[in-house]
Motif scaffolding. Structure first.
Motif, PDB file in Angstrom:
ATOM      1  N   LEU A  27       0.848  -1.198   0.000  1.00  0.00           N
ATOM      2  CA  LEU A  27       0.000   0.000   0.000  1.00  0.00           C
ATOM      3  C   LEU A  27       0.877   1.239   0.000  1.00  0.00           C
ATOM      4  N   THR A 113      -1.134  -6.882  -6.290  1.00  0.00           N
ATOM      5  CA  THR A 113      -2.363  -6.774  -5.490  1.00  0.00           C
ATOM      6  C   THR A 113      -2.422  -5.464  -4.705  1.00  0.00           C
ATOM      7  N   THR A 115      -2.404  -1.223  -3.727  1.00  0.00           N
ATOM      8  CA  THR A 115      -3.255  -0.050  -3.938  1.00  0.00           C
ATOM      9  C   THR A 115      -2.469   1.206  -3.620  1.00  0.00           C
ATOM     10  N   ASN A 140      -7.891   0.859 -13.939  1.00  0.00           N
ATOM     11  CA  ASN A 140      -7.530   0.582 -12.545  1.00  0.00           C
ATOM     12  C   ASN A 140      -7.849   1.736 -11.599  1.00  0.00           C
ATOM     13  N   ARG A 142     -10.204   3.412  -9.116  1.00  0.00           N
ATOM     14  CA  ARG A 142     -11.232   2.833  -8.238  1.00  0.00           C
ATOM     15  C   ARG A 142     -12.165   3.880  -7.638  1.00  0.00           C
ATOM     16  N   ARG A 170      -7.906   6.874  -5.575  1.00  0.00           N
ATOM     17  CA  ARG A 170      -7.559   5.491  -5.224  1.00  0.00           C
ATOM     18  C   ARG A 170      -7.400   4.675  -6.505  1.00  0.00           C
ATOM     19  N   TYR A 171      -6.199   4.109  -6.697  1.00  0.00           N
ATOM     20  CA  TYR A 171      -5.905   3.269  -7.851  1.00  0.00           C
ATOM     21  C   TYR A 171      -5.351   1.932  -7.368  1.00  0.00           C
ATOM     22  N   SER A 172      -5.676   0.876  -8.085  1.00  0.00           N
ATOM     23  CA  SER A 172      -5.042  -0.418  -7.833  1.00  0.00           C
ATOM     24  C   SER A 172      -4.113  -0.722  -9.001  1.00  0.00           C
ATOM     25  N   LYS A 173      -3.192  -1.656  -8.786  1.00  0.00           N
ATOM     26  CA  LYS A 173      -2.266  -2.024  -9.856  1.00  0.00           C
ATOM     27  C   LYS A 173      -2.885  -3.036 -10.812  1.00  0.00           C
ATOM     28  N   TYR A 177      -7.118  -6.889  -5.814  1.00  0.00           N
ATOM     29  CA  TYR A 177      -6.519  -6.005  -4.816  1.00  0.00           C
ATOM     30  C   TYR A 177      -7.180  -6.239  -3.458  1.00  0.00           C
ATOM     31  N   TRP A 179      -9.217  -5.379  -0.273  1.00  0.00           N
ATOM     32  CA  TRP A 179     -10.307  -4.461   0.092  1.00  0.00           C
ATOM     33  C   TRP A 179     -11.043  -5.030   1.288  1.00  0.00           C
ATOM     34  N   SER A 314      -7.219  -1.081   2.748  1.00  0.00           N
ATOM     35  CA  SER A 314      -6.457  -1.585   1.597  1.00  0.00           C
ATOM     36  C   SER A 314      -5.174  -2.321   1.969  1.00  0.00           C
TER      37      SER A 314
END
Length: 457
Positions: A27, A113, A115, A140, A142, A170-173, A177, A179, A314
């Motif tokens: 994170l 996984t 964020t 990606n 969010r 907020r972005y995930s790779k 991910y 949550w 996250s």
């Protein structure tokens, strides 16, 4: 992971980021400068006194090679940033180049996984989202979280609305991910319920004061042949539950009949519910005031509750959390309290002092590692072409048109056959067309030809 838990780096975060292992961070939260055109200083007499940073940017603040490096790695992003210069000036271009190079490294070190949360405001938020869509991929993205800093608005509103909120992207790779929904579920406050919840849980037990609502337990469609059709308190219906489950609920006092002959209903207590799920507008965590117990005087300090919510949502116990602009180390303290591992980076030595002090205030006895130099530096293959690209701000030194990095050629201002040298001040970048036009002529002759053809004005 090539860095130990509880490490504070006193260094340029780009240097440190380039030295971190790929796919090693779970994170990332960053609260970077906002390009607000202000200078921030901690109040004299506070614990953070001495901490200060400027939040305005010029192209002189950048290493010239930064332009060329970004243009070579991400040409589309560089051109989008160059377009921002036309609407928002060179300051915004310099700021976005600075942020982009660091964001590319954050993307690299983030686990698949992982964020990332980027905290900003409306000074550059729309440009930063463009940058993030490019680096992470728009698929990606969010959330755009709106954090309302002030619960009550103060000041003169004759010329417009108060600017009392920040933006957190907020972005995930990837699409897989972490949550944890319980971290964004707020328990009901029985002493201060909102009107909507009061209307929903409209009944109050006189003897206990507990709020409850009465909800239907009948099935939508009556089926007399169903195994769910049976007698409950003198009423035959098709029910939601099997008879064994219904008897247990009756014994527990959860099934009630308001008067004989009425259809029984389920008694749902408010204090037994999980709580209220948050949306992307957060109004329940106020910003710190001068009277807040956790306030240490740092000019952009964020509440621990805000960081604990983000980290809890996250990441999981034992995960690695990174704050590359850690300032007064709120992220580090929040991560420690939630049993996460963490790394903080900041240019100021105050970050290390403040995290130690705040650990003591929170009764945390764990030692903190202080490093003034990054791990073995990740080397970047820069050439003088990168530097020239920055000096010329991505423009051909002939026609003055923006070109991709790969479309530019290193050229002599004065040809070696006419006495020119390999000295840096005799080198320039030309586009392929201008390089062809120049040939063996002088720079002055090239410019004259371009002006005669109306290409350069």
């Amino acid at each position: 992971m090539n860095v130990k838990n509880r490490t504070i780096f006193e260094d340029d975060n780009l240097h440190v980021l380039r030295s971190l292992d790929t796919d090693s961070i779970d994170l990332i939260y960053l609260d970077p400068p906002f390009n607000s055109n202000r200078t921030f200083e901690a109040s004299i007499g506070t614990e953070a006194a001495g901490a200060a940073f400027k939040d305005f940017w010029t192209l002189e603040d950048l290493d010239n090679a930064s332009h060329g490096e970004l243009a070579e790695r991400e040409p589309e992003l560089y051109h989008a940033i160059s377009a921002a210069e036309f609407s928002h000036g060179k300051s915004m271009k310099a700021y976005l180049i600075m942020m982009s190079l660091r964001m590319l490294e954050m993307f690299r070190v983030l686990k698949p996984t992982g964020t990332l949360y980027l905290h900003c405001d409306d000074n550059a938020g729309h440009y930063l989202k463009m940058m993030m869509d490019n680096v992470f991929g728009k698929e990606n993205f969010r959330n755009e979280i709106i954090w309302q800093r002030a619960i009550t608005t103060k000041g003169n509103l004759k010329k417009g609305l108060a600017r009392d909120s920040d933006i957190i992207f907020r972005y995930s790779k990837s699409d897989t991910y972490v949550w944890n929904v319980e971290a964004v579920t707020i328990p009901y406050d029985m002493a201060n319920l909102d009107e909507k919840t009061k209307r929903q849980y409209y009944c109050v037990e006189p003897e206990t004061g507990r709020r409850f609502s009465l909800t239907s337990i009948t099935a939508q469609n009556h089926d007399p042949d169903s195994h769910l059709t049976y007698d409950v308190m003198g009423v035959v219906r098709t029910w939601r539950w099997a008879e064994d489950r219904m008897r247990k609920e009756i014994e527990a006092g959860h099934i009630v009949q308001t008067r004989p002959g009425n259809v029984p209903r389920y008694k749902r207590y408010l204090d037994e519910q999980k709580g209220k799920r948050l949306n992307n507008i957060w109004v329940d965590i106020p910003n710190l005031t001068a009277r807040s117990r956790e306030r240490i005087g740092y000019p952009t300090q964020k509440p621990l509750a805000l960081l604990e919510r983000i980290i809890g949502a996250s990441s999981n116990h034992g995960d690695m959390v990174l704050d590359p602009f850690c300032g007064c180390a709120t992220t580090c303290v929040a991560a420690e309290r939630l049993q996460r591992r963490w790394i903080g980076i900041d240019l100021s030595p105050k970050s290390y002092e403040l995290v130690k002090s705040r650990f003591e205030q929170n009764g945390i006895t764990k030692p903190v590692i202080h490093r003034k130099h990054s791990p073995e530096l990740y080397t970047q293959n820069r050439t003088y072409k990168h530097t020239l690209f920055g000096i010329q701000e991505g423009k051909c030194n002939g026609c003055q048109t923006l070109f991709p990095f790969r479309s530019m050629t290193v050229n002599y201002v004065t040809e070696k056959s006419k006495g020119g040298t390999d000295a840096p001040d005799n080198l320039q970048l030309l586009c392929r067309a201008c390089d062809s036009v120049k040939g063996s002529c002088t720079q002055e002759q090239l410019i004259q030809k371009l002006e005669d053809e109306g290409i350069r004005r």
